[in-house]
Design a protein around this motif. Structure first.
Motif, PDB file in Angstrom:
ATOM      1  N   MET A 202      15.246  31.439  25.626  1.00 50.28           N
ATOM      2  CA  MET A 202      13.975  31.699  24.962  1.00 50.28           C
ATOM      3  C   MET A 202      13.212  32.755  25.745  1.00 50.28           C
ATOM      4  O   MET A 202      13.239  32.739  26.976  1.00 50.28           O
ATOM      5  CB  MET A 202      13.123  30.427  24.917  1.00 50.28           C
ATOM      6  CG  MET A 202      13.800  29.265  24.227  1.00 50.28           C
ATOM      7  SD  MET A 202      13.443  27.666  24.999  1.00 50.28           S
ATOM      8  CE  MET A 202      14.567  27.665  26.374  1.00 50.28           C
ATOM      9  N   TYR A 203      12.561  33.657  25.037  1.00 52.12           N
ATOM     10  CA  TYR A 203      11.686  34.636  25.676  1.00 52.12           C
ATOM     11  C   TYR A 203      10.448  34.808  24.810  1.00 52.12           C
ATOM     12  O   TYR A 203      10.551  34.903  23.581  1.00 52.12           O
ATOM     13  CB  TYR A 203      12.357  36.003  25.848  1.00 52.12           C
ATOM     14  CG  TYR A 203      11.378  36.999  26.431  1.00 52.12           C
ATOM     15  CD1 TYR A 203      11.090  36.993  27.777  1.00 52.12           C
ATOM     16  CD2 TYR A 203      10.687  37.870  25.603  1.00 52.12           C
ATOM     17  CE1 TYR A 203      10.152  37.856  28.311  1.00 52.12           C
ATOM     18  CE2 TYR A 203       9.737  38.734  26.118  1.00 52.12           C
ATOM     19  CZ  TYR A 203       9.478  38.728  27.469  1.00 52.12           C
ATOM     20  OH  TYR A 203       8.531  39.571  27.985  1.00 52.12           O
ATOM     21  N   ALA A 204       9.282  34.839  25.453  1.00 54.36           N
ATOM     22  CA  ALA A 204       8.032  35.084  24.732  1.00 54.36           C
ATOM     23  C   ALA A 204       6.976  35.576  25.712  1.00 54.36           C
ATOM     24  O   ALA A 204       7.017  35.235  26.903  1.00 54.36           O
ATOM     25  CB  ALA A 204       7.547  33.814  24.043  1.00 54.36           C
ATOM     26  N   THR A 205       6.040  36.369  25.208  1.00 58.67           N
ATOM     27  CA  THR A 205       4.937  36.821  26.045  1.00 58.67           C
ATOM     28  C   THR A 205       3.775  35.828  26.009  1.00 58.67           C
ATOM     29  O   THR A 205       2.777  36.024  26.688  1.00 58.67           O
ATOM     30  CB  THR A 205       4.456  38.225  25.605  1.00 58.67           C
ATOM     31  OG1 THR A 205       4.102  38.177  24.222  1.00 58.67           O
ATOM     32  CG2 THR A 205       5.548  39.263  25.815  1.00 58.67           C
ATOM     33  N   GLY A 206       3.913  34.775  25.204  1.00 54.92           N
ATOM     34  CA  GLY A 206       2.960  33.673  25.144  1.00 54.92           C
ATOM     35  C   GLY A 206       3.731  32.390  24.880  1.00 54.92           C
ATOM     36  O   GLY A 206       4.749  32.407  24.193  1.00 54.92           O
ATOM     37  N   ALA A 207       3.299  31.289  25.440  1.00 57.35           N
ATOM     38  CA  ALA A 207       3.997  30.007  25.286  1.00 57.35           C
ATOM     39  C   ALA A 207       4.276  29.711  23.816  1.00 57.35           C
ATOM     40  O   ALA A 207       3.529  30.133  22.928  1.00 57.35           O
ATOM     41  CB  ALA A 207       3.169  28.885  25.899  1.00 57.35           C
ATOM     42  N   GLY A 208       5.370  28.993  23.553  1.00 57.56           N
ATOM     43  CA  GLY A 208       5.731  28.707  22.172  1.00 57.56           C
ATOM     44  C   GLY A 208       6.613  27.489  22.053  1.00 57.56           C
ATOM     45  O   GLY A 208       6.743  26.690  22.988  1.00 57.56           O
ATOM     46  N   ALA A 209       7.247  27.350  20.890  1.00 56.51           N
ATOM     47  CA  ALA A 209       8.138  26.227  20.605  1.00 56.51           C
ATOM     48  C   ALA A 209       9.069  26.624  19.469  1.00 56.51           C
ATOM     49  O   ALA A 209       8.812  27.584  18.751  1.00 56.51           O
ATOM     50  CB  ALA A 209       7.329  24.999  20.206  1.00 56.51           C
ATOM     51  N   PHE A 210      10.145  25.878  19.332  1.00 59.10           N
ATOM     52  CA  PHE A 210      11.046  26.089  18.198  1.00 59.10           C
ATOM     53  C   PHE A 210      11.640  24.763  17.768  1.00 59.10           C
ATOM     54  O   PHE A 210      11.685  23.804  18.533  1.00 59.10           O
ATOM     55  CB  PHE A 210      12.158  27.101  18.520  1.00 59.10           C
ATOM     56  CG  PHE A 210      13.155  26.633  19.544  1.00 59.10           C
ATOM     57  CD1 PHE A 210      14.278  25.912  19.159  1.00 59.10           C
ATOM     58  CD2 PHE A 210      12.980  26.913  20.878  1.00 59.10           C
ATOM     59  CE1 PHE A 210      15.201  25.474  20.098  1.00 59.10           C
ATOM     60  CE2 PHE A 210      13.894  26.487  21.829  1.00 59.10           C
ATOM     61  CZ  PHE A 210      15.011  25.765  21.442  1.00 59.10           C
ATOM     62  N   THR A 211      12.093  24.727  16.524  1.00 54.72           N
ATOM     63  CA  THR A 211      12.782  23.569  15.973  1.00 54.72           C
ATOM     64  C   THR A 211      14.034  24.066  15.272  1.00 54.72           C
ATOM     65  O   THR A 211      13.975  25.020  14.500  1.00 54.72           O
ATOM     66  CB  THR A 211      11.900  22.801  14.967  1.00 54.72           C
ATOM     67  OG1 THR A 211      10.732  22.353  15.646  1.00 54.72           O
ATOM     68  CG2 THR A 211      12.636  21.605  14.373  1.00 54.72           C
ATOM     69  N   ILE A 212      15.162  23.410  15.556  1.00 52.76           N
ATOM     70  CA  ILE A 212      16.429  23.718  14.898  1.00 52.76           C
ATOM     71  C   ILE A 212      16.849  22.485  14.114  1.00 52.76           C
ATOM     72  O   ILE A 212      16.824  21.368  14.632  1.00 52.76           O
ATOM     73  CB  ILE A 212      17.512  24.097  15.926  1.00 52.76           C
ATOM     74  CG1 ILE A 212      17.129  25.413  16.623  1.00 52.76           C
ATOM     75  CG2 ILE A 212      18.883  24.210  15.253  1.00 52.76           C
ATOM     76  CD1 ILE A 212      18.075  25.831  17.724  1.00 52.76           C
ATOM     77  N   THR A 213      17.234  22.714  12.842  1.00 56.09           N
ATOM     78  CA  THR A 213      17.678  21.621  11.985  1.00 56.09           C
ATOM     79  C   THR A 213      19.132  21.814  11.577  1.00 56.09           C
ATOM     80  O   THR A 213      19.704  22.896  11.739  1.00 56.09           O
ATOM     81  CB  THR A 213      16.805  21.504  10.721  1.00 56.09           C
ATOM     82  OG1 THR A 213      16.857  22.738  10.005  1.00 56.09           O
ATOM     83  CG2 THR A 213      15.362  21.172  11.069  1.00 56.09           C
TER      84      THR A 213
ATOM     85  N   GLY B 154      17.537  19.900   6.678  1.00 53.13           N
ATOM     86  CA  GLY B 154      18.311  18.782   7.227  1.00 53.13           C
ATOM     87  C   GLY B 154      17.619  18.116   8.397  1.00 53.13           C
ATOM     88  O   GLY B 154      16.468  18.415   8.731  1.00 53.13           O
ATOM     89  N   ALA B 155      18.338  17.221   9.028  1.00 49.76           N
ATOM     90  CA  ALA B 155      17.817  16.476  10.175  1.00 49.76           C
ATOM     91  C   ALA B 155      17.482  17.419  11.331  1.00 49.76           C
ATOM     92  O   ALA B 155      18.165  18.420  11.554  1.00 49.76           O
ATOM     93  CB  ALA B 155      18.845  15.452  10.636  1.00 49.76           C
ATOM     94  N   THR B 156      16.435  17.081  12.070  1.00 50.39           N
ATOM     95  CA  THR B 156      16.067  17.856  13.251  1.00 50.39           C
ATOM     96  C   THR B 156      17.093  17.607  14.344  1.00 50.39           C
ATOM     97  O   THR B 156      17.374  16.460  14.698  1.00 50.39           O
ATOM     98  CB  THR B 156      14.662  17.468  13.739  1.00 50.39           C
ATOM     99  OG1 THR B 156      13.721  17.776  12.705  1.00 50.39           O
ATOM    100  CG2 THR B 156      14.293  18.205  15.012  1.00 50.39           C
ATOM    101  N   LEU B 157      17.664  18.686  14.863  1.00 52.37           N
ATOM    102  CA  LEU B 157      18.654  18.596  15.935  1.00 52.37           C
ATOM    103  C   LEU B 157      18.047  18.855  17.304  1.00 52.37           C
ATOM    104  O   LEU B 157      18.473  18.283  18.297  1.00 52.37           O
ATOM    105  CB  LEU B 157      19.792  19.597  15.696  1.00 52.37           C
ATOM    106  CG  LEU B 157      20.580  19.421  14.410  1.00 52.37           C
ATOM    107  CD1 LEU B 157      21.592  20.557  14.273  1.00 52.37           C
ATOM    108  CD2 LEU B 157      21.274  18.072  14.396  1.00 52.37           C
ATOM    109  N   LEU B 158      17.052  19.734  17.340  1.00 54.40           N
ATOM    110  CA  LEU B 158      16.499  20.156  18.625  1.00 54.40           C
ATOM    111  C   LEU B 158      15.091  20.681  18.425  1.00 54.40           C
ATOM    112  O   LEU B 158      14.857  21.518  17.544  1.00 54.40           O
ATOM    113  CB  LEU B 158      17.395  21.257  19.209  1.00 54.40           C
ATOM    114  CG  LEU B 158      17.071  21.846  20.553  1.00 54.40           C
ATOM    115  CD1 LEU B 158      17.129  20.782  21.640  1.00 54.40           C
ATOM    116  CD2 LEU B 158      18.078  22.950  20.883  1.00 54.40           C
TER     117      LEU B 158
END
Length: 89
Positions: A28-39, A44-48
C-alpha cells in the motif's frame, strides 16, 4: 503449491487479475492515511479489510494466502493518492 505470482496495480475499485486467485501480498502507498476492502468477487464476502498509515506499507499473507473463489475485487479504497500493488497466485 499456489503457482506463479503476478502483480496488479490498483488505484480505484474494481476487479483485479484473473478469476479464482490467491492473495499473497498487498503493498500500500498513500500520501495520506487510508484503508481498503477486498471482497470475493463483486458483492461477495469480505476477504480482507486493512487500514494503513501514510507512506509505503506491506501486508504479507502467511501460508497459501487468501483464496478468492470468484476473483479478487477491490470494493473500497481510500487515502490521498492511495495505490495498491496486489500480488496474486
Amino acid at each position: 503449491m499456489a503457482g506463479p505470482v503476478k502483480a496488479f496495480n490498483v488505484s480505484a475499485t474494481g476487479a483485479v487479475g484473473p478469476g479464482r486467485s490467491r492473495i499473497k501480498q498487498v503493498v500500500m502507498y498513500a500520501t495520506g492515511a487510508g484503508a481498503f476492502t477486498i471482497t470475493d468477487g463483486s458483492g461477495g464476502a469480505t476477504l480482507l479489510t486493512q487500514k494503513f498509515p501514510t507512506g509505503q506499507n506491506v501486508l504479507n499473507i502467511p501460508g497459501d494466502g487468501v483464496i478468492a473463489e470468484s476473483g479478487v475485487f477491490v470494493s473500497a479504497i481510500s487515502g490521498t493518492g492511495a495505490e495498491l500493488t496486489i500480488f496474486l497466485a
